[in-house]
Enzyme design. Structure first.
Site, PDB file in Angstrom:
ATOM      1  CG  HIS A  75     -11.177  -6.883   6.686  1.00  0.00           C
ATOM      2  ND1 HIS A  75      -9.947  -7.333   7.551  1.00  0.00           N
ATOM      3  CD2 HIS A  75     -10.671  -7.114   5.435  1.00  0.00           C
ATOM      4  CE1 HIS A  75      -8.981  -7.857   6.694  1.00  0.00           C
ATOM      5  NE2 HIS A  75      -9.432  -7.694   5.428  1.00  0.00           N
ATOM      6  CD  GLU A  90      -2.143  -2.327   1.370  1.00  0.00           C
ATOM      7  OE1 GLU A  90      -0.928  -2.674   1.702  1.00  0.00           O
ATOM      8  OE2 GLU A  90      -2.863  -2.989   1.212  1.00  0.00           O
TER       9      GLU A  90
END
Lengths: 338, 339
Positions: free
Chosen positions: A128, A59
Site C-alpha cells: 500500500h 480492477e
C-alpha cells in the site's frame, strides 16, 4: 487566494469538470462515499449515482469498462484506490488503453483519466506504499502526470480530462491534507510543462511528488549556508519537459534528481540519461540521484523512515555535486541515518 | 420471428463472403509467401454464428471481439479490400497497416475493435454498454469471445458488473472446443463435469443458453431475444454458441525468411481424431445452410453458385488491392502514438 488541500483541490476540479461536460463521470471503489482519502466525497449528491459509480473490487473490469466507455464517447475518471492495485488493471491499461489509437490507425481514442495514489509514510506496508510511476512511463501511448501541489493537481486534472489520450494521474497520500494556497480560479495546467519552483545559480534539483516539498525544505537550509538551488517539479513525466531541466542544468552545471520510487530503473535514470546527453558539456559533476533503496517497504516505523528519502538526503546530494564535505558546519538539517 | 427469405439470402451471402475471405487469407501463405508474417486466426466454421449474431443488430448497436476477428467486420459491411490490406500490413488497410489481422476495427460500422489478449475485450464491451445505457437510446453491445476467455478473471468480473448494473450487453461465447491445442474438458470445470459452459451465467444471475452455432437462424433468433432483453433494460445474457473451427488455431510461427503455413487441425495433428474432424467438415455450416435454402426453395442451386462466384471475385479484388497497396513509411508510425 484560497486555502485548501491537495485532496480538496482534486475534488473541486472533478466537480468543475463534471459540471462543464456531461460526458465526464467518475467510477471506482467507494467513490460515492469519497474513498479512503475523501477525494470524491459529495460528488454523488450533485451528480447522482450514474455519474459517480461505485464499482465492485474488480480492477481489471473497471479499467476495461472505463476504456470501453471512453471509446464510446464518455470521459471516464477512474479511481484505482492505491497504485499497488494497478497491477490488477495493467493489462487493460498497457495493452489496450495505450494502444487502441495506434492499432486502429487513429480510429479509436481513449480519453480516460486514471487517478491513483502512491507513496510511503503511513506505515501501510509493502502493498500500500509503492511508487510505480516508472512502469507507466515505459508504455508508449500513456501520459503520466504526478503533481506535488494542490494547484497543479487541480490544473493537471482539468487538462487530463480534456486530453484525448489515456492519462494516469499519480497522486501522493502524504500530500493530500497539507494546507495550501491556491488561486480562487484554478487554470488548467498544460500537460508536459515543468514548474520551476525556486531559482538558484548553484545546483538544479528535479524532484517528484512527495519529494518536492522535501527539496524546497533542503533548498531553504542550503540557502542559509549560501548555496542557491533551483527546484524543478516536472509535474508531467510523459511527455517530459526536458527543455526546462536542460536549460537549468546548463546554467548550474549540477543536477540532483529526487524521487521516492526505488532508484533502480526509476524515472530518474531516464531524466539523468537524457539530461546528461543534452547538457554534457555543461556538467561540472556527476548527476546525483536521491531515491529509495531496492527493497520492499516495511511496516515498522523505524524501517520505513530509514527507507524514505527526505530533505537531508537531497541536501547531501547537492553538497556532493559541489564537492563539499557532508554534514559540514552550517547545514541546518540533521544528517540522515544510514 | 422467422426471417424473410431476403434476409436469409443476405445471411447466406455474408457467410460465403467470410468463408471466401478466410480461404484467400489462408491461400496467401502459399500464393504469396512472405506477404503475411505474424499471426492470423481464421473464422472458418464460425460463419453461421457470426452472421446470425450480427443479423440481430440494428444501427447504433456495437460489436467488440477477439483476435479471431475477420468475420465480424465483413458481416457489418466493412470493405474487404481494406480488411485484406490490413492483414497484409499495407497503407490501404482499414487501420493503415498498424493493427493487422488481430486488431481490426471499423468504428463507423460499430465495430469497436479487437484484442489479442484473451478476455481483455469483455470489460471493454461492458464499458461500451455503460456508455449506451447513459445515452439512453436503447443501443446494445455484442461482446464476442471464445471458450478459453471464460477462464480469465476479466470474464468473471465483467459478467458480475454487467448483471449488477443491468448493462445492455450480450456476451457471445463461441465455444470451438479447443484452447489452441487443449480440449475444453481438460481446462474447464463445467465441461469436465459434463455441463455446458453457459452454466457460468448462473453464478451471475443472468440467463445463459447453449445453442448450435452452426445454424444461423437459431443463432439469429437467440441473439435477437437477448438483444431485445438488453434493450428493454433487463440486462445481459450469456450465449454459448457451439462451433467447430475448421482450420488450425493459427498459422505456423517462424523467423523471417522461413515460409509460414497453416498446419493441420489440432484434432488430427495432436489427437489423431481424424473421424472427429471429418464429421466436423461434414457439418460445415456454409454448405449446410446452402442445402437448406435450396431445399426450402429460397434459393436455386444456380443462384447459390452465383453468390459464391461473386464472393470469389470480390476476394480476388481484395487480394489484388492489398498486394498493390504500399507498405507504410516506418517513420509515420510515430504520428499515431497519441491522438
Amino acid at each position: 487566494m484560497t486555502r485548501t488541500t491537495y485532496a480538496r483541490a482534486i475534488g473541486t476540479a472533478l466537480a468543475t469538470a463534471m459540471r462543464d461536460d456531461e460526458r465526464v463521470f467518475v467510477l471506482g471503489e467507494d467513490v460515492s462515499a469519497g474513498g479512503p482519502f475523501t477525494i470524491t466525497r459529495g460528488l454523488v449528491d450533485e451528480f447522482g449515482k450514474d455519474r459517480v459509480r461505485d464499482t465492485p473490487i474488480s480492477e481489471a473490469a473497471i479499467c476495461g469498462i472505463a476504456i470501453g466507455a471512453a471509446q464510446s464517447g464518455l470521459r471516464p475518471v477512474l479511481e484505482i484506490m492505491y497504485i499497488d492495485f494497478l497491477t490488477l488493471a495493467l493489462d487493460q491499461l498497457a495493452n489496450m488503453a495505450a494502444k487502441a489509437h495506434f492499432m486502429s490507425g487513429g480510429q479509436l481514442s481513449v480519453p480516460l483519466v486514471l487517478r491513483t495514489q502512491g507513496g510511503a509514510g503511513q506505515r501501510a506496508g509493502a502493498q500500500h506504499s509503492q511508487s510505480l510511476e516508472s512502469w507507466l512511463c515505459h508504455v508508449p501511448g500513456l501520459k503520466v502526470v504526478m503533481p506535488s501541489r494542490a494547484v497543479d493537481a487541480a490544473g493537471l486534472l482539468a487538462s487530463a480530462i480534456a486530453d484525448p489520450n489515456p492519462v494516469v494521474m499519480v497522486e501522493n497520500k502524504t500530500l493530500y491534507f497539507r494546507s495550501e494556497e491556491v488561486p480562487d480560479t484554478v487554470e488548467p495546467v498544460p500537460l508536459g510543462q515543468a514548474a520551476v519552483l525556486r531559482t538558484g545559480r548553484d545546483v538544479t534539483v528535479v524532484a517528484l511528488s512527495g519529494l518536492v516539498p522535501e527539496a524546497l525544505h533542503a533548498a531553504d537550509a542550503l540557502a542559509a549556508d549560501g548555496i542557491e538551488v533551483t527546484v524543478i517539479d516536472p509535474r508531467t513525466l510523459v511527455p517530459l519537459d526536458l527543455d526546462t531541466i536542460v536549460a537549468s542544468v546548463r546554467r548550474t552545471g549540477r543536477l540532483v534528481i529526487a524521487h521516492e520510487a526505488v532508484r533502480d530503473g526509476g524515472i530518474g535514470a531516464e531524466i539523468a540519461a537524457a539530461t546528461g546527453r543534452a547538457a554534457f558539456d555543461h556538467l561540472d559533476a556527476p548527476i546525483e540521484r536521491v531515491a529509495a533503496p531496492f527493497e520492499p517497504i516495511a511496516v515498522s516505523p523505524v524501517a520505513e523512515d530509514a527507507y524514505l528519502p527526505r530533505a537531508p538526503q537531497i541536501r547531501d546530494a547537492v553538497l556532493r555535486t559541489l564537492g563539499r564535505e557532508l554534514n559540514r558546519e552550517g547545514c541546518r538539517l540533521p544528517r540522515p541515518t544510514a | 420471428m422467422t426471417l424473410d427469405t431476403g434476409h436469409q439470402i443476405t445471411m447466406y451471402r455474408q457467410m460465403v463472403r467470410i468463408r471466401e475471405f478466410e480461404e484467400r487469407v489462408k491461400r496467401t501463405f502459399t500464393d504469396h509467401p512472405g506477404v503475411i508474417r505474424g499471426h492470423t486466426h481464421l473464422a472458418d466454421g464460425a460463419e453461421a454464428s457470426i452472421v446470425g449474431s450480427i443479423a440481430a443488430m440494428r444501427p447504433g448497436d456495437q460489436a467488440i471481439a477477439t483476435y479471431r476477428c475477420h468475420g465480424y467486420p465483413i458481416a457489418l459491411g466493412s470493405d474487404t479490400s481494406a480488411l485484406m490490406a490490413e492483414i497484409y500490413g499495407r497503407v490501404g488497410g482499414i487501420c493503415g497497416g498498424y493493427g493487422g489481422s488481430m486488431h481490426l476495427a471499423d468504428i463507423a460500422r460499430g465495430f469497436l475493435g479487437t484484442s489479442a489478449i484473451v478476455a481483455q475485450n469483455i470489460p471493454q464491451g461492458a464499458g461500451a454498454a455503460y456508455a449506451a445505457q447513459l445515452r439512453g437510446r436503447g443501443d446494445v453491445v455484442l461482446t464476442f469471445f471464445g471458450d478459453g476467455a471464460t477462464k480469465q478473471g476479466a470474464f468473471h468480473e465483467s459478467l458480475n458488473v454487467a448483471a449488477l448494473w443491468r448493462l445492455p450487453v450480450v456476451f457471445i461465447m463461441e465455444n470451438n472446443s479447443f484452447s489452441v491445442t487443449v480440449r475444453t474438458e481438460e481446462e474447464d470445470a463445467n465441461a469436465a463435469a459434463g455441463e455446458p459452459l453457459a452454466t457460468k451465467a448462473k453464478a451471475y444471475s443472468m440467463p445463459g443458453t447453449t445453442i448450435d452455432g452452426g445454424d444461423p437462424l437459431v443463432v439469429q433468433q437467440t441473439v435477437a431475444d437477448a438483444v431485445a432483453r438488453a434493450r428493454a433494460g433487463d440486462g445481459p445474457t450469456l450465449i454459448e454458441s457451439l462451433v467447430y473451427r475448421l482450420s488450425a488455431h493459427g498459422n505456423s510461427i517462424a523467423p523471417p525468411g522461413v515460409p509460414l503455413h497453416y498446419p493441420e487441425h489440432e484434432a488430427v495433428a495432436i489427437y489423431g481424431a481424424v473421424e472427429e474432424y471429418e464429421a466436423a467438415k461434414r457439418g460445415d455450416p456454409v454448405p449446410r445452410f446452402r442445402a437448406r435454402l435450396i431445399e426450402s426453395g429460397v434459393l436455386t442451386g444456380d443462384q447459390a453458385g452465383a453468390i459464391v462466384d461473386e464472393a470469389q471475385a470480390e476476394m480476388q479484388a481484395a487480394v489484388d488491392f492489398a498486394l498493390n497497396s504500399p507498405l507504410p513509411e516506418p517513420a509515420a508510425a510515430l504520428n499515431h502514438v497519441y491522438a
